[in-house]
Design a protein around this motif. Structure first.
Motif, mmCIF file in Angstrom:
data_model
loop_
_atom_site.group_PDB
_atom_site.id
_atom_site.type_symbol
_atom_site.label_atom_id
_atom_site.label_comp_id
_atom_site.label_asym_id
_atom_site.label_seq_id
_atom_site.Cartn_x
_atom_site.Cartn_y
_atom_site.Cartn_z
ATOM 1 N N ALA A 1 0.840 -1.241 0.141
ATOM 2 C CA ALA A 1 -0.099 -0.054 -0.003
ATOM 3 C C ALA A 1 0.933 1.256 -0.085
ATOM 4 C CB ALA A 1 -1.055 0.058 1.104
ATOM 5 N N GLY A 2 0.409 2.036 -0.914
ATOM 6 C CA GLY A 2 1.148 3.621 -0.993
ATOM 7 C C GLY A 2 2.390 3.708 -1.984
ATOM 8 N N ASP A 3 2.768 2.455 -2.350
ATOM 9 C CA ASP A 3 3.891 2.742 -3.476
ATOM 10 C C ASP A 3 3.534 3.286 -4.744
ATOM 11 O OD1 ASP A 3 5.631 1.336 -1.929
ATOM 12 O OD2 ASP A 3 6.168 -0.245 -2.927
ATOM 13 N N ARG A 4 4.463 4.169 -5.147
ATOM 14 C CA ARG A 4 4.406 4.837 -6.480
ATOM 15 C C ARG A 4 5.042 3.808 -7.264
ATOM 16 N NH1 ARG A 4 6.424 8.853 -3.307
ATOM 17 N NH2 ARG A 4 8.339 8.646 -4.466
ATOM 18 N N SER A 5 5.143 4.348 -8.548
ATOM 19 C CA SER A 5 5.779 3.660 -9.579
ATOM 20 C C SER A 5 7.213 3.411 -9.373
ATOM 21 C CB SER A 5 5.515 3.985 -11.030
ATOM 22 O OG SER A 5 5.920 5.520 -10.952
ATOM 23 N N ASP A 6 8.025 4.518 -8.900
ATOM 24 C CA ASP A 6 9.151 4.516 -8.767
ATOM 25 C C ASP A 6 9.525 3.661 -7.424
ATOM 26 O OD1 ASP A 6 7.851 6.597 -7.289
ATOM 27 O OD2 ASP A 6 9.882 7.365 -6.666
ATOM 28 N N GLN A 7 8.823 3.616 -6.554
ATOM 29 C CA GLN A 7 8.748 2.732 -5.441
ATOM 30 C C GLN A 7 8.787 1.298 -5.473
ATOM 31 O OE1 GLN A 7 5.996 5.069 -2.953
ATOM 32 N NE2 GLN A 7 7.677 5.833 -1.751
ATOM 33 N N ILE A 8 7.943 1.010 -6.394
ATOM 34 C CA ILE A 8 7.902 -0.472 -6.814
ATOM 35 C C ILE A 8 9.076 -0.947 -7.610
ATOM 36 C CG2 ILE A 8 6.406 -2.074 -8.153
ATOM 37 C CD1 ILE A 8 4.221 -0.081 -8.068
ATOM 38 N N ARG A 9 9.518 -0.055 -8.255
ATOM 39 C CA ARG A 9 10.823 -0.440 -9.054
ATOM 40 C C ARG A 9 11.934 -0.592 -8.261
ATOM 41 N NH1 ARG A 9 15.141 2.652 -11.605
ATOM 42 N NH2 ARG A 9 16.092 1.638 -13.135
#
Length: 293
Positions: free
Chosen positions: A89-97
């Motif tokens: 929860a809360g992850d943006r695209s850059d954080q997923i990467r």
């Protein structure tokens, strides 16, 4: 003369048959036929992304669409399915990467997958909307969203490239997003357009990556308001305030597909809808994953 002509035709025919026979023998002896593909014996499903993958809002605690699609794949293909869920929860695209790059376990699971499913973009857009919550006009808000699209496009493409670097062949199914507050602010058409703008980036990005496919779930925006007439009636009602929405003191208006706990995430019915949309796309593209070489 007729006999001579007849014999000549017979000789030519025998020569032609001999040539064809020799060629056929050569092909059988020296050219190996392509080996037919072998059907997979199990499905390794990896789901990764934000809270929609984690399953926030799911009253049945099936990890949202992840648990449901696992059950549906087992039922439809009669194969064992092993699912690994990396939703956060809360992850943006850059954080997923960043998680993919930092965690060897995620990399290993990606490499072993037959199917990869990704939810992304909702938190990227939400961050922009929250940063610009005090702007005075919808036009100013949309201008801010527009200015953020280059950054989101770059981050999404980097994420997809990273995932693909650990698995060159498994199809990647990328969900779009929806407007969770539409039924409360139906007169704010700009919010729908902002979501569609980000969805378009998701859809366009799939066309730049091998075996990547878009899954549309925008109709979660409308919930049970499925017709233009119902939506018009909703638009004509007075919009509630954000304070009222967050305090949960309203009772007349709600979206049957969105959680009443946070008015943001899908509820069980919403995750059922996501699962149906995903299953449909997986079945449409099964030729790219159900056979292995």
């Amino acid at each position: 003369m007729r006999l001579k002509h007849y014999l000549k035709n017979i000789i030519y025919s025998l020569i032609a048959i001999s040539i064809v026979g020799t060629g056929t023998f050569y092909l059988w002896q020296y050219v190996k036929p392509a080996e037919p593909p072998h059907k997979i014996t199990k499905i390794n499903l990896l789901t990764i992304g934000d809270s929609l993958t984690e399953g926030v809002g799911d009253q049945q605690h099936e990890q949202g669409y992840s648990g449901r699609i696992t059950r549906e794949l087992k039922s439809h293909y009669h194969l064992p399915v092993k699912t690994t869920n990396f939703g956060k929860a809360g992850d943006r695209s850059d954080q997923i990467r960043s998680r993919v790059l930092a965690q060897k376990n995620i990399q290993r699971k990606i490499s072993q997958s037959n199917i990869i499913v990704l939810t992304v973009g909702g938190n990227d857009l939400q961050q922009v909307l929250l940063k610009n919550a005090t702007v005075k006009t919808p036009q100013a808000l949309t201008a801010s969203v527009n200015s953020s699209t280059k950054t989101y496009t770059r981050h999404l493409q980097q994420l997809l490239t990273t995932v693909r670097s650990f698995n060159a062949d498994a199809p990647i199914f990328i969900f779009g997003n929806y407007n969770p507050v539409y039924v409360y602010f139906a007169n704010r058409a700009d919010l729908n357009q902002d979501v569609k703008l980000y969805n378009n980036i998701n859809q366009q990005s799939t066309r730049q990556v091998k075996k990547a496919y878009y899954v549309d779930i925008f109709d979660l925006t409308y919930g049970q308001y499925t017709t233009s007439k119902l939506r018009k009636e909703l638009t004509n009602t007075s919009a509630i305030s954000m304070q009222t929405l967050l305090s949960d003191t309203h009772s007349d208006v709600h979206n049957d597909y969105i959680s009443d706990d946070d008015h943001y995430h899908p509820n069980s019915r919403g995750y059922d809808y996501m699962t149906r949309q995903l299953l449909q796309r997986i079945k449409q593209k099964e030729i790219v994953w159900i056979n292995q070489r």
